[in-house]
Structure formats: C-alpha cells, structure tokens
Design an enzyme around this catalytic site. Structure first.
Site, PDB file in Angstrom:
ATOM      1  N   LYS A   1       3.730  -8.435  44.979  1.00 53.24           N
ATOM      2  CA  LYS A   1       4.501  -7.197  44.959  1.00 53.24           C
ATOM      3  C   LYS A   1       5.243  -7.010  46.272  1.00 53.24           C
ATOM      4  O   LYS A   1       4.723  -7.371  47.344  1.00 53.24           O
ATOM      5  CB  LYS A   1       3.530  -6.039  44.704  1.00 53.24           C
ATOM      6  CG  LYS A   1       4.149  -4.679  44.444  1.00 53.24           C
ATOM      7  CD  LYS A   1       3.036  -3.706  44.097  1.00 53.24           C
ATOM      8  CE  LYS A   1       3.544  -2.298  43.851  1.00 53.24           C
ATOM      9  NZ  LYS A   1       2.428  -1.377  43.511  1.00 53.24           N
TER      10      LYS A   1
ATOM     11  N   SER B   1       3.104   1.179  39.447  1.00 51.55           N
ATOM     12  CA  SER B   1       4.293   0.800  40.177  1.00 51.55           C
ATOM     13  C   SER B   1       4.442  -0.720  40.354  1.00 51.55           C
ATOM     14  O   SER B   1       5.467  -1.185  40.833  1.00 51.55           O
ATOM     15  CB  SER B   1       4.274   1.448  41.565  1.00 51.55           C
ATOM     16  OG  SER B   1       3.198   0.932  42.345  1.00 51.55           O
TER      17      SER B   1
ATOM     18  N   SER C   1      -1.377   1.825  39.088  1.00 54.84           N
ATOM     19  CA  SER C   1      -0.233   0.950  39.347  1.00 54.84           C
ATOM     20  C   SER C   1      -0.479  -0.528  39.086  1.00 54.84           C
ATOM     21  O   SER C   1       0.456  -1.316  39.107  1.00 54.84           O
ATOM     22  CB  SER C   1       0.252   1.138  40.785  1.00 54.84           C
ATOM     23  OG  SER C   1       0.854   2.399  40.933  1.00 54.84           O
TER      24      SER C   1
END
Length: 589
Positions: free
Chosen positions: A158, A239, A263
């Site tokens: 990420k 996310s 997330s």
C-alpha cells in the site's frame, strides 16, 4: 519513481520468440500497442484525469470485446500457472523447477498492471528496480540459496508503507511526492529479508480514508479512483483498495494493506479475497503513514488462507522502532502459522454469534449466506454459542482517532530526510491540501482534519485518555473480548460488512474469507459518488474475530472453512482482468 506506464516494456521480442499461433500474434501485438499507449497515462492523469480515464475505459472495453481473453498457451506451457489464481506454492514449484524465473514473473505482472490500470487505477507506481531485484534473486536461487517461501515472489504494498528506494510513499497526496525516508519501513525490510520482490505501490483511499467526510473509498489525488474488478465502477472498499483489486485479478501474488477500522477486511471481501487484520502490535507500523497508533495495523491480502499465513509469518515480530510489538506473547516468539492450516480445525471449536450485534438492515443475500456458513461450521464439528455483547452499539469515538492523528502524523513527518513541501504538522498538510488544486478541495473536504484540529489537543492530553478508556471497555468487557472470555470462545463470527469496528477499538484481530456473491438479478445500489456498492457478482465475506494475538487459531479456523466451501473457486469471475499471462513471457524451448 516510475508511475505505472512510464516503465520500459521491451516485451514484444519475447512474445515473438514464443512462436505463438497467428491469432495469438495479433493479440500480443495489440497488447504491445496498449502497453505503449499507456505511457501517456501519467502525463494526462495530472492534467485531465476524468476525460482521459473515460477514453481509456472505453478503449479497454472495446479491446476486450474484440480480442477476448485468449493468451499464448501452447500445450507445452500447460504447467505454467495463470497469475489470476496462482498461489505461492504454484509459483515456487515453477521457480524451483526452472520452468520460469522471477524475472519472468515481474515482466508478466508489470504487463498485467499496464493493461488494466488505466481503468482500475489499482497501482500508483511500479518499482523501477523490480526486474533487477528479480534477476539478483534468480541468481541466488541458481547458487542453491533460497530465502524462504517468498523468495522471488512479487508483492504489492500500500502507498503508505515507506520504502527507501526510487518509489514514493504518498498516502495518495501530492504533499508527500518526492519526500524521502531514512530507511525502509520495517514491513518493507521484512519482505525483502524474506526474498519477496516489492513490485510497486498500490493506490488507496487518500490518507487511509482519514481526510474527508464526502470522498469515496479508493480515491486519492495522486492515484485517482480505484474501482473493483467484479462490476463496472465497483466500490472497491477502503482504504487498502488498490491492494485488494490488484490481488483479486493477479497484478501481484498478494499485497500488504493497513487497517485502522475495516481497511483490510473491506477491500478483501470486495475482491473475493482472504484478508488478515492482525492484532495491533503483531506487525510493526514504523514508517507507515499513520492514523492512530492505538488502532493501526498492517496485514496481508491474498487469494488463499495459506498464502496469507505465509506472508504474515514473514512480517510479524518485534521491532525496536515500534514499542507496541513488545506486547507479543512468549517474548516475541511467532507461532508457525502455516502449521495451523488444518482441515479439521473447526472440530470442537467454540464459535460465538453476537445476535445483538447483527445488523437488522443487512442484505438478505448476505445474511442467508452467513447462516449457511453457520451450518457449514456445525457440520464440521464446531459448537455454536450465543454470545451477545454487553454493549450492543459501541461508540467508536472519533476523538481517539483525531487526537492520535495529530500526534502520529507529526511523528512520521519528523522522520523524513527530505520534505519538499515543508509539511511538518497536520495544520501544514491541511493548508497544502486546501491550496493545491490537484488535491480536489473543496469538492472533497477536509472535515476529519478540521475536527481533529478543533479538539485543541493530541493523544498526550488527559482528555484523550478518558475517551480511549471508553474504547477499551466497549471493545473489551462490553464487547468482543468480554464475549470471548465469558463463553470460552475460539472465535466470534460476523458478516465482514459488520465486523470491523468490533475489533478495531480494542486492537483485536480479524480474518475475512470469501462467503458469497450478489446474484445476477440484484439491483444496483450506488453511493453519492456513483460507485456500485451492491450489484450483480460483487463478493462479500465472512469474518472471524478473535482474542488478542490469537492469529494462529483464527488461521486454522479460516482455513478449515475455506477448504470446505471453496467460494472463490466456485464464484463468478471478474468482469475485467488482464488477458496477458505468465505463459506469454516464458520461453519453454
């Protein structure tokens, strides 16, 4: 730095060397054109994002309709795995036998990213050193030395997990483009030590979904809007959106995501994936752009429980840079998560259902699948226990996250060795965001930051402590941990869409596994930004929640359920996935 389509290709010659049939030649040639066309993407993305994305989306749709899903797969390549389904075991078997190399893997994954990223926006940057790293690992393997099951395996991380290399670490904001860190984050360092290849940075909800009250999951100023691969314009969950989408269609073997509340598990379920949200403190957060030191954690997203266990094994452990990891039991010794993969793990397990926590407004198809899962567990020998929470509706106060963010963001920014936009505090970042037109303000507001700054204090203040104690009670005695203790449970189960907050406020672990899909007759529901939240073929998941540092037990239970149901294998396929595959880049002569 290499934005997605700015990388060198040089792949056409390798495709031609394979002597594919004439029809496949045509597809390979078109693919080479598409990859080259993508080279314009970064430039136009910065200028006219919406218009260019629309053009690219239309182009891809037409291309897929005209050219289909075929690849060059002659009979002699039959043993080469397809990357959309390949496991670590599949890839290691091919690497060990010499059927293909890590260079082949990186080459194929990069081509797959270039093919679909203009539509899905799953990856912000590819690692310009990935091929060189792969070659080094291939050379090491040739000398008889392998670093473990991740040796030579490409992984996405990420874009809030820092790497001390040519890639950025942006949290999706232009405020951090060009910034430098003193060293790899502990997560990146552990992946490298395990032999994994960090393939690139996955897009995300900007600032891990901690900026706006009116944005959308998967949107960032730097990367654009991630969309899921199971339905056009699918809400990807947030996310760790790019991590989920990239893993779901084989843009890498797997990915790392981060979770504060939902997330990892949310995008994992949206991508028909396994996601592990570890106990806070099992994995280091050092040089991971934070929201909350009390709730943040980093974990794997993969297509199988076994692959998730292998990656978690590599990244878990004590880190001198993160004092939360000192809480790991047994003086920091990490269990053998792979050894916990037992098909009979559900036999005799006590599984709790908190009936008073179930959402009465949840979709009928999701709840029907949940109750079927309960029956599956009972048939496997599990004991189902009524395990209501004392606090039926916890108040996961935003004060904890806001006060933490003020402190923890400043601590991360203080680590930067180069800070080109001179942002040192939340107030600095807010000012940058509100004045730089690339940040899409005020269309996407800064409401979460406004509220955090309006508190007037950070997490060192006594007022913060009182609210944090409420969280500990509502997630502890009043919630998940209390239910586990009172009923001697091995795990609590909930639909994944209802699970995140129950574990987040106490820092407890969750594993989500595929559970089902919305039927083809389902009516499409969208959010305010027009993303499809429920629609035909969109996946949803089942979550197992456990006591602190109970990942070993949860992995066993999740594996037993996965092996009895095989939901991912039986379900519908993504509407959009790359048609270029590993076999296109392997010379088997």
């Amino acid at each position: 730095m290499t934005r997605i389509s700015e990388k060198r290709d040089g792949l056409s010659a390798r495709r031609r060397a394979k002597k594919c049939p004439p029809t496949t030649y045509k597809k390979a040639s078109f693919m080479s054109f598409w990859t080259g066309f993508g080279a314009c993407y970064s430039y136009f993305h910065r200028l006219t994002m919406t218009r260019f994305t629309t053009i690219l989306a239309a182009s891809t749709a037409v291309w897929l309709a005209l050219f289909g899903q075929g690849t060059c797969s002659p009979a002699k390549n039959a043993k080469i795995p397809s990357l959309i389904d390949a496991t670590i075991d599949d890839l290691q078997k091919g690497l060990k036998s010499g059927l293909f190399t890590s260079v082949d893997l990186v080459t194929a994954y990069q081509a797959r990213i270039a093919q679909v990223n203009p539509v899905l926006h799953a990856v912000n940057e590819v690692n310009p050193d990935a091929l060189a790293i792969a070659a080094e690992l291939d050379a090491l393997r040739a000398k008889g030395k392998a670093l473990g099951p991740l040796h030579g395996i490409p992984i996405l991380i990420k874009d809030n997990i820092a790497t001390a290399d040519k890639m950025n670490n942006t949290a999706g904001s232009y405020a951090l483009v060009g910034a430098k860190v003193p060293r790899d984050s502990t997560m990146a360092a552990k992946l490298r030590e395990a032999g994994a290849i960090i393939l690139g940075k996955a897009n995300l909800s900007q600032w891990a979904n901690y900026r706006s009250s009116n944005s959308s999951s998967g949107w960032s100023a730097y990367g654009g809007q991630v969309t899921g691969a199971y339905y056009p314009n699918e809400d990807p969950g947030g996310s760790s959106s790019g991590s989920g989408v990239g893993t779901s269609i084989g843009l890498a073997l797997g990915a790392l995501g981060t979770e504060t509340s939902g997330s990892i598990i949310s995008p994992a379920q949206k991508g028909n994936l396994v996601g592990i949200k570890p106990t806070v403190g099992l994995t280091s957060r050092y040089l991971v752009i934070p929201i909350s030191s009390h709730q943040d954690t980093t974990g794997p997203m993969t297509r199988t429980v076994k692959d998730a266990a292998i990656i978690l094994q590599a990244i878990a452990g004590v880190d001198k840079y993160d004092n939360y990891t000192s809480l790991i039991p047994n003086t920091g010794a990490i269990p053998n998560y792979v050894a916990a993969l037992k098909k009979d793990a559900l036999k005799g397990a006590r599984i709790g259902i908190p009936y008073n926590a179930l959402n009465p407004n949840a979709s009928t198809v999701e709840m029907a699948a949940f109750w079927d899962a309960v029956k599956t567990m009972q048939k496997a020998g599990a004991v189902i226990v009524d395990s209501n929470f004392t606090v039926a509706s916890p108040n996961n106060t935003n004060i904890v996250l806001g006060a933490d963010f003020v402190s923890d963001l400043a601590a991360y920014l203080a680590e930067l060795t180069y800070n080109p936009n001179n942002v040192h505090t939340l107030a600095d970042v807010l000012n940058f965001t509100q004045t730089d037109p690339r940040e899409a303000y005020p269309d996407r507001d800064t409401a979460r930051w406004d509220a955090a700054l309006a508190l007037g204090y950070n997490n060192t203040d006594g007022r913060f402590w009182a609210d944090y104690q409420k969280n500990l009670y509502e997630g502890g005695e009043g919630g998940l941990l209390g239910a586990i203790k009172r009923n001697s449970l091995d795990a609590v189960i909930l639909p994944t869409s209802q699970a995140a907050g129950r574990a987040a406020i106490q820092g407890a672990p969750i594993i989500t596994v595929p559970l089902g899909f919305y039927p083809v007759t389902w009516n499409v529901t969208t959010n305010a930004r027009g993303l499809a939240q429920q629609a035909p073929n969109i996946p949803f998941g089942l979550s197992l929640l456990g006591d602190l540092f109970s990942e070993e037990k949860l992995i066993g239970l999740a594996y037993a359920f996965e092996q009895r149901t095989l939901v991912r294998e039986k379900g519908p396929k993504p509407y959009l996935a790359p048609n270029v595959d590993l076999a296109d880049f392997v010379d088997t002569k």
